[in-house]
Design a protein around this motif. Structure first.
Motif: not given
Length: 350
Positions: A247-271
């Motif tokens: 609840g301290m981050y929106t789901n899209p905000e959290l997803l963007a931070m994850i994608k910027d941090s890991v060296n792999c392909e990341v696809k979300e099923r839903s936000t």
């Protein structure tokens, strides 16, 4: 409570009707008929979702009572028939008794007690499908049909504690890539080894913002798959990550931070499965605190996640029994839940 309202008999019958998520039709058919015979009012249905209203629409606020009728499939460790309700030592055993039959029984009784007494609100009772899979054929489907809702009670086994906050959910499908080669020679790039860095990041990374009730964001790698045979260096490693936003981050905000941090392909099923919270000065929370109810933050998701209005998750039973073998509800928990919920809601001013 109406004398002819045999909710224990209702629970026993529902246990005997398998109602796995997206397969709730027979259970919904039975419950629809039962609600009509119990005199709860005109029963409405869309898909495998039912609702009744205490009065025609007017200017009063609307309170929604909700419990779900679907269950998970029985765990492998059952020592009893999961589809045969057994009453023993003050407990009712059977699949779905705790999650979510106890809350369904309690909310039906609360609705029956309150619907014919003057209240400063209109009351709607709903029993919905697909909660266990966060499906769009459940409460999502029903809400547009009932119109405005100002507050909701989401019945779930919380030990009658008030879940004033609930973590959200994102499921991520991740892929690390390599290059195939013969395992006996120094060839290729092992995709499993390429995945170790991202997996380690998901295991150890701590996001800065911490919720007072929900704590930090939690990330857990729950599935991994790679390779075709023992002597081929795998060129692809897939893994699944269960993310519980706080609840301290929106789901899209959290997803963007994850994608910027890991060296792999990341696809979300839903936000769409957001975190939720209820202010401590909300009238229902204030009333609950006056009754001695304990507030807490829930790590598990529920129908709260799809409600665009304030909700409180509370109900009889214990979350630790949900999805477990030999599931049960203590019958006194249901009666105590009825008493507490009635006191919580009777005359509540929103």
């Amino acid at each position: 409570m109406q004398k002819d309202m045999d909710t224990l008999g209702l629970l026993k019958k529902l246990v005997s009707i398998p109602s796995f998520s997206r397969e709730e039709g027979p259970a919904c058919d039975f419950l629809e008929g039962w609600m009509k015979e119990a005199g709860l009012g005109e029963v409405h249905r869309i898909g495998n979702n039912l609702w009744v209203e205490s009065s025609p629409a007017d200017d009063r606020p609307v309170i929604l009572l909700n419990a779900h009728i679907d269950t998970v499939r029985p765990a492998s460790g059952y020592t009893r028939d999961p589809f045969f309700a057994t009453e023993e030592d003050g407990r009712l055993y059977g699949l779905g008794t705790n999650d979510d039959g106890g809350s369904l029984a309690a909310l039906i009784q609360v609705y029956a007690l309150l619907k014919d007494t003057p209240q400063p609100y209109r009351l709607i009772l709903s029993a919905t499908a697909e909660e266990e899979v966060s499906g769009r054929g459940g409460l999502d489907l029903l809400l547009p049909e009932i119109g405005r809702v100002d507050f909701g009670i989401i019945g779930e086994p919380t030990g009658m504690r008030m879940a004033v906050a609930e973590k959200g959910l994102m499921v991520l499908d991740c892929v690390s890539f390599g290059k195939s080669g013969h395992a006996a020679r120094n060839e290729g790039v092992n995709a499993i080894y390429e995945a170790l860095g991202p997996i380690d990041w998901f295991r150890n990374h701590v996001f800065d913002r911490v919720n007072d009730f929900l704590g930090p964001v939690k990330m857990t790698v729950t599935q991994i798959d790679a390779g075709t045979q023992h002597n081929v260096v795998p060129d692809r490693c897939t893994f699944v990550v269960d993310v519980r936003p706080n609840g301290m981050y929106t789901n899209p905000e959290l997803l963007a931070m994850i994608k910027d941090s890991v060296n792999c392909e990341v696809k979300e099923r839903s936000t769409r499965i957001d975190s939720s919270s209820l202010p401590m000065d909300h009238p229902a929370v204030v009333r609950g605190l006056s009754l001695g109810l304990e507030p807490f933050g829930s790590p598990t998701t529920s129908n709260q996640a799809v409600c665009p209005f304030p909700t409180l998750k509370i109900g009889p039973g214990e979350s630790s029994r949900s999805h477990s073998a030999d599931e049960y509800i203590v019958l006194d928990e249901i009666s105590e839940g009825v008493r507490i919920l009635t006191e919580l809601l009777n005359g509540l001013e929103l």
